[in-house]
Design a protein around this motif. Structure first.
Motif, PDB file in Angstrom:
ATOM      1  N   LEU A  22       1.034  -1.260   0.170  1.00  0.00           N
ATOM      2  CA  LEU A  22       0.137  -0.087  -0.201  1.00  0.00           C
ATOM      3  C   LEU A  22       1.174   1.308   0.390  1.00  0.00           C
ATOM      4  CD1 LEU A  22      -2.666  -0.841   2.558  1.00  0.00           C
ATOM      5  CD2 LEU A  22      -2.604  -1.146   0.558  1.00  0.00           C
ATOM      6  N   ALA A  24       0.963   5.211   1.250  1.00  0.00           N
ATOM      7  CA  ALA A  24      -0.869   5.657   2.306  1.00  0.00           C
ATOM      8  C   ALA A  24      -0.029   7.149   2.758  1.00  0.00           C
ATOM      9  CB  ALA A  24      -0.985   4.912   3.454  1.00  0.00           C
ATOM     10  N   MET A  73      -9.058   4.718  -5.570  1.00  0.00           N
ATOM     11  CA  MET A  73      -7.705   4.163  -5.578  1.00  0.00           C
ATOM     12  C   MET A  73      -6.638   4.434  -6.582  1.00  0.00           C
ATOM     13  SD  MET A  73      -7.813   0.119  -6.057  1.00  0.00           S
ATOM     14  CE  MET A  73      -8.381  -0.480  -7.989  1.00  0.00           C
ATOM     15  N   THR A  91      -4.038   4.711  -1.469  1.00  0.00           N
ATOM     16  CA  THR A  91      -4.782   4.461  -1.335  1.00  0.00           C
ATOM     17  C   THR A  91      -5.564   6.311  -1.562  1.00  0.00           C
ATOM     18  OG1 THR A  91      -4.249   5.619   1.457  1.00  0.00           O
ATOM     19  CG2 THR A  91      -4.551   3.469   0.844  1.00  0.00           C
ATOM     20  N   TRP A 101      -9.976   2.269   2.810  1.00  0.00           N
ATOM     21  CA  TRP A 101      -8.822   1.945   3.289  1.00  0.00           C
ATOM     22  C   TRP A 101      -8.419   0.376   3.884  1.00  0.00           C
ATOM     23  CZ3 TRP A 101      -4.830   5.487   6.174  1.00  0.00           C
ATOM     24  CH2 TRP A 101      -4.654   6.120   5.172  1.00  0.00           C
ATOM     25  N   LEU A 104      -8.246  -1.658   1.048  1.00  0.00           N
ATOM     26  CA  LEU A 104      -7.528  -1.908   0.285  1.00  0.00           C
ATOM     27  C   LEU A 104      -6.169  -2.720   1.170  1.00  0.00           C
ATOM     28  CD1 LEU A 104      -7.215   1.863  -0.658  1.00  0.00           C
ATOM     29  CD2 LEU A 104      -7.639  -0.511  -2.885  1.00  0.00           C
TER      30      LEU A 104
END
Length: 200
Positions: A22, A24, A73, A91, A101, A104
């Protein structure tokens, strides 16, 4: 029957191991830029134009020139030889899209939290989120042009993060810089998971 015999002699090609990562962080920190810079495929983006409906909801202080935002996303992919396939999910940064979130994050090995020193507090929600979930993460400070530069130790102190947790400076626009960030994340996540396994 002939088909079955000929098929038996073939060696099945081993599929690469999939690793989900991820990216973020807060609004306008460079998540889409990082995914785009490192992806070997044309990244999937779910960007929409910022409109007057976001006035009073989306804080654009420090990123006034930004005119689009990720609403679901970003997705990119990197193959590492024939053995591994990294799937990158960026994200959405705005609070009103944080409900994405959980979906994901499912099955992710770890997360990069991008930080912008002009809006450092914007990465606190991501730090809290991944700490609560127990997801290994690192912090990558995106060094924007014209922004004041800080030492890694200053960022660590400001975020209240422990010394073993990797924090590094990066330029989300540069592929090599992005690759260094992802390599650091994978190594850190593997170390964290190995310690957890040993402790069980």
């Amino acid at each position: 029957m002939d088909y079955e015999r000929s098929d038996r002699g073939r060696s099945a090609k081993k599929l690469p191991t999939a690793i989900k990562l991820l990216v973020a962080g807060g609004f306008g920190v460079g998540k889409t830029t990082l995914v785009s810079a490192v992806s070997e495929i044309r990244p999937l983006r779910t960007e929409e134009l910022l409109t007057d409906r976001g006035v009073g909801i989306d804080d654009v202080a420090g990123v006034e020139a930004k005119n689009t935002t990720t609403v679901a996303m970003d997705f990119g992919r990197i193959s590492v030889g024939d053995d591994y396939m990294l799937y990158l999910f960026g994200t959405p940064g705005q609070e009103r899209f944080w409900f994405m979130w959980d979906e994901l994050s499912a099955g992710a090995l770890g997360a990069v939290i991008l930080a912008d020193t002009r809006r450092l507090a914007d990465c606190f929600p991501a730090v809290d989120y991944f700490e609560r979930r127990g997801t290994p993460f690192i912090v990558a400070v995106n060094c924007f042009d014209g922004a004041r530069q800080y030492e890694v130790d200053e960022v660590r102190l400001a975020l209240g993060l422990p010394d073993p947790l990797p924090i590094l400076l990066c330029d989300a626009r540069r592929r090599e810089s992005g690759k260094e960030v992802l390599i650091t994340l994978v190594k850190h996540a593997m170390e964290v998971n190995a310690k957890r396994t040993a402790a069980v």
